[in-house]
Structures are given as C-alpha cells and as structure tokens.
Design a protein around this motif. Structure first.
Motif, PDB file in Angstrom:
ATOM      1  N   ALA A 266      -4.925  21.357  12.888  1.00 47.15           N
ATOM      2  CA  ALA A 266      -3.766  20.465  12.923  1.00 47.15           C
ATOM      3  C   ALA A 266      -3.485  19.869  11.549  1.00 47.15           C
ATOM      4  CB  ALA A 266      -4.003  19.350  13.945  1.00 47.15           C
ATOM      5  N   LEU A 267      -4.534  19.460  10.838  1.00 46.18           N
ATOM      6  CA  LEU A 267      -4.348  18.884   9.505  1.00 46.18           C
ATOM      7  C   LEU A 267      -3.846  19.946   8.526  1.00 46.18           C
ATOM      8  CD1 LEU A 267      -4.563  16.420   7.681  1.00 46.18           C
ATOM      9  CD2 LEU A 267      -6.966  17.019   7.242  1.00 46.18           C
ATOM     10  N   ALA A 268      -4.325  21.180   8.654  1.00 45.09           N
ATOM     11  CA  ALA A 268      -3.852  22.265   7.776  1.00 45.09           C
ATOM     12  C   ALA A 268      -2.353  22.481   7.956  1.00 45.09           C
ATOM     13  CB  ALA A 268      -4.618  23.548   8.070  1.00 45.09           C
ATOM     14  N   CYS A 269      -1.879  22.467   9.202  1.00 47.40           N
ATOM     15  CA  CYS A 269      -0.440  22.614   9.450  1.00 47.40           C
ATOM     16  C   CYS A 269       0.332  21.471   8.802  1.00 47.40           C
ATOM     17  CB  CYS A 269      -0.173  22.640  10.952  1.00 47.40           C
ATOM     18  SG  CYS A 269      -0.741  24.135  11.786  1.00 47.40           S
ATOM     19  N   SER A 270      -0.189  20.260   8.916  1.00 46.93           N
ATOM     20  CA  SER A 270       0.473  19.100   8.335  1.00 46.93           C
ATOM     21  C   SER A 270       0.507  19.205   6.805  1.00 46.93           C
ATOM     22  CB  SER A 270      -0.251  17.823   8.769  1.00 46.93           C
ATOM     23  OG  SER A 270       0.313  16.684   8.165  1.00 46.93           O
ATOM     24  N   MET A 271      -0.613  19.600   6.207  1.00 44.74           N
ATOM     25  CA  MET A 271      -0.670  19.768   4.753  1.00 44.74           C
ATOM     26  C   MET A 271       0.325  20.811   4.278  1.00 44.74           C
ATOM     27  SD  MET A 271      -4.787  19.689   4.066  1.00 44.74           S
ATOM     28  CE  MET A 271      -5.669  18.143   3.758  1.00 44.74           C
ATOM     29  N   LEU A 272       0.399  21.909   4.997  1.00 43.04           N
ATOM     30  CA  LEU A 272       1.277  22.997   4.583  1.00 43.04           C
ATOM     31  C   LEU A 272       2.753  22.578   4.693  1.00 43.04           C
ATOM     32  CD1 LEU A 272       0.729  25.798   3.500  1.00 43.04           C
ATOM     33  CD2 LEU A 272       0.843  26.687   5.818  1.00 43.04           C
ATOM     34  N   ARG A 273       3.103  21.863   5.760  1.00 42.95           N
ATOM     35  CA  ARG A 273       4.488  21.377   5.897  1.00 42.95           C
ATOM     36  C   ARG A 273       4.843  20.454   4.744  1.00 42.95           C
ATOM     37  NH1 ARG A 273       3.168  20.919  11.438  1.00 42.95           N
ATOM     38  NH2 ARG A 273       2.698  18.701  11.164  1.00 42.95           N
ATOM     39  N   PHE A 274       3.906  19.574   4.382  1.00 43.10           N
ATOM     40  CA  PHE A 274       4.156  18.629   3.292  1.00 43.10           C
ATOM     41  C   PHE A 274       4.360  19.372   1.969  1.00 43.10           C
ATOM     42  CE2 PHE A 274       2.514  15.841  -0.108  1.00 43.10           C
ATOM     43  CZ  PHE A 274       3.408  14.778   0.015  1.00 43.10           C
ATOM     44  N   GLY A 278       8.295  20.167  -0.451  1.00 47.13           N
ATOM     45  CA  GLY A 278       8.646  19.984  -1.855  1.00 47.13           C
ATOM     46  C   GLY A 278       9.066  18.586  -2.233  1.00 47.13           C
ATOM     47  N   ARG A 279       8.927  17.617  -1.332  1.00 47.02           N
ATOM     48  CA  ARG A 279       9.300  16.234  -1.654  1.00 47.02           C
ATOM     49  C   ARG A 279       8.022  15.400  -1.665  1.00 47.02           C
ATOM     50  NH1 ARG A 279      14.189  16.343   2.402  1.00 47.02           N
ATOM     51  NH2 ARG A 279      12.512  15.842   3.844  1.00 47.02           N
ATOM     52  N   GLY A 281       7.710  12.314  -3.249  1.00 48.38           N
ATOM     53  CA  GLY A 281       7.952  10.927  -3.619  1.00 48.38           C
ATOM     54  C   GLY A 281       7.253   9.947  -2.688  1.00 48.38           C
ATOM     55  N   GLY A 282       7.361   8.663  -3.044  1.00 56.59           N
ATOM     56  CA  GLY A 282       6.656   7.606  -2.323  1.00 56.59           C
ATOM     57  C   GLY A 282       6.903   7.590  -0.831  1.00 56.59           C
ATOM     58  N   PRO A 283       8.154   7.582  -0.350  1.00 57.90           N
ATOM     59  CA  PRO A 283       8.414   7.533   1.097  1.00 57.90           C
ATOM     60  C   PRO A 283       7.845   8.741   1.838  1.00 57.90           C
ATOM     61  CG  PRO A 283      10.381   6.940  -0.134  1.00 57.90           C
ATOM     62  CD  PRO A 283       9.403   7.463  -1.133  1.00 57.90           C
ATOM     63  N   ASP A 284       7.957   9.917   1.230  1.00 56.77           N
ATOM     64  CA  ASP A 284       7.456  11.134   1.879  1.00 56.77           C
ATOM     65  C   ASP A 284       5.933  11.131   1.924  1.00 56.77           C
ATOM     66  OD1 ASP A 284       9.986  12.800   2.271  1.00 56.77           O
ATOM     67  OD2 ASP A 284      10.112  12.226   0.163  1.00 56.77           O
ATOM     68  N   ARG A 285       5.320  10.632   0.863  1.00 59.24           N
ATOM     69  CA  ARG A 285       3.858  10.544   0.845  1.00 59.24           C
ATOM     70  C   ARG A 285       3.381   9.569   1.914  1.00 59.24           C
ATOM     71  NH1 ARG A 285       1.765  12.441  -4.071  1.00 59.24           N
ATOM     72  NH2 ARG A 285       0.081  10.935  -4.165  1.00 59.24           N
ATOM     73  N   SER A 286       4.059   8.439   2.027  1.00 61.45           N
ATOM     74  CA  SER A 286       3.666   7.451   3.031  1.00 61.45           C
ATOM     75  C   SER A 286       3.834   7.999   4.438  1.00 61.45           C
ATOM     76  CB  SER A 286       4.494   6.169   2.870  1.00 61.45           C
ATOM     77  OG  SER A 286       4.260   5.589   1.603  1.00 61.45           O
ATOM     78  N   ARG A 287       4.926   8.733   4.640  1.00 57.55           N
ATOM     79  CA  ARG A 287       5.174   9.308   5.954  1.00 57.55           C
ATOM     80  C   ARG A 287       4.092  10.328   6.304  1.00 57.55           C
ATOM     81  NH1 ARG A 287      10.231   9.399   5.434  1.00 57.55           N
ATOM     82  NH2 ARG A 287      10.349  11.387   4.331  1.00 57.55           N
ATOM     83  N   LEU A 310      -7.837  11.590   2.288  1.00 53.39           N
ATOM     84  CA  LEU A 310      -6.416  11.956   2.362  1.00 53.39           C
ATOM     85  C   LEU A 310      -5.689  11.585   1.080  1.00 53.39           C
ATOM     86  CD1 LEU A 310      -5.721  10.781   6.017  1.00 53.39           C
ATOM     87  CD2 LEU A 310      -6.011  13.141   5.227  1.00 53.39           C
ATOM     88  N   LEU A 311      -6.011  10.398   0.542  1.00 52.55           N
ATOM     89  CA  LEU A 311      -5.373   9.969  -0.693  1.00 52.55           C
ATOM     90  C   LEU A 311      -5.754  10.875  -1.862  1.00 52.55           C
ATOM     91  CD1 LEU A 311      -5.744   6.089  -0.324  1.00 52.55           C
ATOM     92  CD2 LEU A 311      -3.614   7.410  -0.228  1.00 52.55           C
ATOM     93  N   ARG A 312      -7.008  11.313  -1.873  1.00 53.30           N
ATOM     94  CA  ARG A 312      -7.437  12.222  -2.944  1.00 53.30           C
ATOM     95  C   ARG A 312      -6.668  13.540  -2.857  1.00 53.30           C
ATOM     96  NH1 ARG A 312     -12.495   9.470  -3.324  1.00 53.30           N
ATOM     97  NH2 ARG A 312     -13.248  10.185  -1.299  1.00 53.30           N
ATOM     98  N   TRP A 313      -6.473  14.027  -1.643  1.00 50.60           N
ATOM     99  CA  TRP A 313      -5.705  15.272  -1.500  1.00 50.60           C
ATOM    100  C   TRP A 313      -4.266  15.049  -1.964  1.00 50.60           C
ATOM    101  CZ3 TRP A 313      -1.391  16.886   1.286  1.00 50.60           C
ATOM    102  CH2 TRP A 313      -1.169  18.271   1.302  1.00 50.60           C
ATOM    103  N   LEU A 314      -3.694  13.931  -1.620  1.00 57.99           N
ATOM    104  CA  LEU A 314      -2.316  13.629  -2.047  1.00 57.99           C
ATOM    105  C   LEU A 314      -2.206  13.560  -3.563  1.00 57.99           C
ATOM    106  CD1 LEU A 314      -1.002  10.921   0.470  1.00 57.99           C
ATOM    107  CD2 LEU A 314       0.024  13.169  -0.002  1.00 57.99           C
ATOM    108  N   GLU A 315      -3.210  13.014  -4.217  1.00 62.11           N
ATOM    109  CA  GLU A 315      -3.171  12.903  -5.683  1.00 62.11           C
ATOM    110  C   GLU A 315      -2.985  14.262  -6.348  1.00 62.11           C
ATOM    111  OE1 GLU A 315      -3.092  10.281  -7.869  1.00 62.11           O
ATOM    112  OE2 GLU A 315      -2.606   9.255  -5.994  1.00 62.11           O
ATOM    113  N   GLY A 316      -3.529  15.291  -5.725  1.00 59.64           N
ATOM    114  CA  GLY A 316      -3.393  16.626  -6.293  1.00 59.64           C
ATOM    115  C   GLY A 316      -2.046  17.265  -6.044  1.00 59.64           C
ATOM    116  N   ARG A 317      -1.158  16.578  -5.336  1.00 62.95           N
ATOM    117  CA  ARG A 317       0.154  17.140  -5.008  1.00 62.95           C
ATOM    118  C   ARG A 317       1.255  16.537  -5.835  1.00 62.95           C
ATOM    119  NH1 ARG A 317      -3.511  18.653  -2.760  1.00 62.95           N
ATOM    120  NH2 ARG A 317      -3.435  20.756  -3.328  1.00 62.95           N
ATOM    121  N   ARG A 318       0.930  15.755  -6.849  1.00 65.68           N
ATOM    122  CA  ARG A 318       1.958  15.119  -7.690  1.00 65.68           C
ATOM    123  C   ARG A 318       2.682  16.162  -8.530  1.00 65.68           C
ATOM    124  NH1 ARG A 318       2.082   9.737  -7.877  1.00 65.68           N
ATOM    125  NH2 ARG A 318       0.306   8.531  -7.105  1.00 65.68           N
TER     126      ARG A 318
END
Length: 318
Positions: A266-274, A278-279, A281-287, A310-318
């Motif tokens: 389930a998390l892999a699907c969520s990561m891939l959608r994110f 291609g967005r 930004g702050g609102p999309d990251r929070s969502r 989760l935050l560490r994974w997000l950091e790599g998506r900047r």
C-alpha cells in the motif's frame, strides 16, 4: 569477486572425488562422458543446487562429487558441504563450466540460460584448470527454496534452491511462501491463511510490470520504511496475528517481509502516485504525509513512531 571462502576445508583435484574415479584416461583433461544419472534443469536454480542434485542422482554426496567439476576448497565435514546450497552459491570458471556440461550431458549454453550464476559476469577468472568456489555469501542474490509442489509436478523430489533477487519467493500456483531461512521447519508458509498477503504480492507484480524499475524501487523503499515501523512495534496485534497464522514467531526476522507485505504494498502505491504526480510543493507533501500516516494508523501504529522515516523519504523527492 567473492567475499571469502569457507575456511578449514579440503582441496579437491579434478578426477579425485572421494575415491570414485571415472574416465581414467582423460582425468588430466577433465571428464569425457556424461554421468548416467541426469538432473532436470530448473530455470533460475542456483548452480550449487543443480550440482547437488546431479551428484545425488548418481549416488554421490556433494563433497565427493565436487572434484569432478574442478578444484576448490570446502569443509572437511561432508555433512556441512551438503548444506552449502541452502546457504550460498557455487561459482565456476570456464573450464569448470565445460566439466559441468560434460558431466550433466547438457550444452554449456543451455546451462547458462537456466542457471543465473553461470552468466559471464559471475564466471571466475582463470582459464587453464577447472575451478569452483563457495563464497561466504552469494554474489548475485539469495538461495531461496523453490516450491516443493512445483518440483513434484516435474518429478523432482529433493529440495531445489533458486537464486532470487530478494530473500523470499511466492508461488501463486500453490500459494506458498518460501525464503532463504536455514531452518528446516517450516519449509514454507501456506498463504491460503494470509489472503491479504497474496493480494499484496499481486499488487507488487502489477507495479513492477507496469512501471518496471520505478515499481521495484518504490516497493523497496516502502519495505524499508515499513520494516522500521515493525522494528519499533514487532508485537503490534495486526502483525503478530499474521505471524501466528503463518506459523512463525512474531519477533522472528523470518516473519518480517511476509507480515508487513500488505502495508509495504500500500505504501509503495502511495509513493509511486506521489512521484509520478510530479508536484512536490508544500501542500502536496503535506497531503501525501497525511495519507501515509493513515496507513500507519490503520496498522494500529502511533504516527509519531514512523513519521521520521516518511520525512526522510520525502526529503529525497525535492
């Protein structure tokens, strides 16, 4: 190439395998004739597993058979050598491959197509004498037990070890999970008791088929994150209950990839959608973070436990 040979062993020379000598006139140059007992090829099988089956099919132990393939070092204990295929992999050089081709009665290219560790990039150096090695760890994957029911369907009665890119395999035909555990029991997990894990495996296969490397990467990232969630709460009722249905201990490392499979998928699907959205930004990251935390909440976890990963994974998506 290798990470270290097993220590304290014997050195075998071609044609000097435990006193069993064949093709005496040609021993100096390797075997000349195929052995009478043949071993069926299994796609993806480890070389060590195939060689062990070939030895056993001719009434030989693996230790006494190895000298027919070439020279190398192995334990002085034949029982320990018998366990090598479930622990690591056997690698050979080109002359060793030729010896194995003659002994098995199969063309070298056919062996190469079926046995992944005979691919050119894994062949040992040295072109004069036939050589083999059993490193401490396999170089190109994990030896994972093949579904025994698939073996019986092909009249293969003894265990077959596959070279797998991950330390487990799922047989969807017979709904069995097998892994690289050295334990004898259980030799497999009956996934009929874990339908949510079967569905998660099907999700993973779809991701990999559709998105190839990106799908594999998303699943690997998700598994790493959820594994850390598990480490923080290994006896969380959801995971403990799955381990119980699998016949495994809740805290055993062997249980981890299986019991976390649905959340990882389930998390892999969520990561891939994110990522594909291609967005970033702050609102999309929070969502996205709220969505991922919802997965944790659904598993009964305190969101504070896994937010840092989760935050560490997000950091790599900047």
């Amino acid at each position: 190439m290798t990470k270290g040979l097993r220590a304290g062993g014997l050195r075998f020379r071609a044609g000097q395998a435990g006193g069993h000598v064949t093709d005496a006139p040609g021993l100096r140059f390797g075997p000349r004739w195929p052995l009478p007992g043949r071993a069926r090829l299994v796609g993806g099988e480890s070389t060590g597993s195939f060689v062990a089956r070939l030895a056993h099919g001719n009434g030989l132990g693996l230790a006494e058979f190895l000298g027919r393939v070439g020279q190398g070092q192995a334990s002085a204990d034949p029982e320990r050598v018998e366990r090598y295929p479930q622990s690591t992999e056997m690698y050979v050089n080109e002359p060793g491959l030729r010896h194995l081709a003659v002994l098995s009665g199969l063309p070298a290219q056919m062996l190469r197509r079926a046995l992944p560790s005979l691919a050119e990039q894994y062949v040992l150096p040295g072109g004069r004498e036939a050589l083999w090695q059993w490193p401490w760890e396999a170089e190109n994957g994990y030896p994972v037990r093949r579904c025994a029911l698939c073996g019986y369907a092909r009249q293969i009665g003894e265990p077959v070890w596959l070279m797998s890119p991950q330390p487990w395999q799922v047989c969807l035909r017979h709904l069995r999970w097998t892994d690289d555990s050295r334990q004898e029991e259980p030799s497999f997990v009956d996934m009929r008791a874990l339908p949510e894990c079967v569905r998660a495996h099907q999700v993973r296969l779809r991701l990999v088929r559709r998105f190839t490397a990106a799908g594999s990467r998303a699943f690997a990232d998700a598994s790493r994150v959820v594994r850390l969630w598990w480490a923080a709460a290994p006896e969380e009722p959801l995971w403990a209950e799955r381990a119980w249905r699998a016949g495994l201990g809740a805290r055993t490392a062997r249980a981890v990839p299986l019991v976390i499979y649905p959340e990882a998928a389930a998390l892999a699907c969520s990561m891939l959608r994110f990522e594909r959205g291609g967005r970033f930004g702050g609102p999309d990251r929070s969502r996205w973070l709220r969505e991922a935390e919802g997965l944790m909440a659904g598993a009964g976890l305190d969101c504070e436990v896994g937010r840092d990963e989760l935050l560490r994974w997000l950091e790599g998506r900047r």
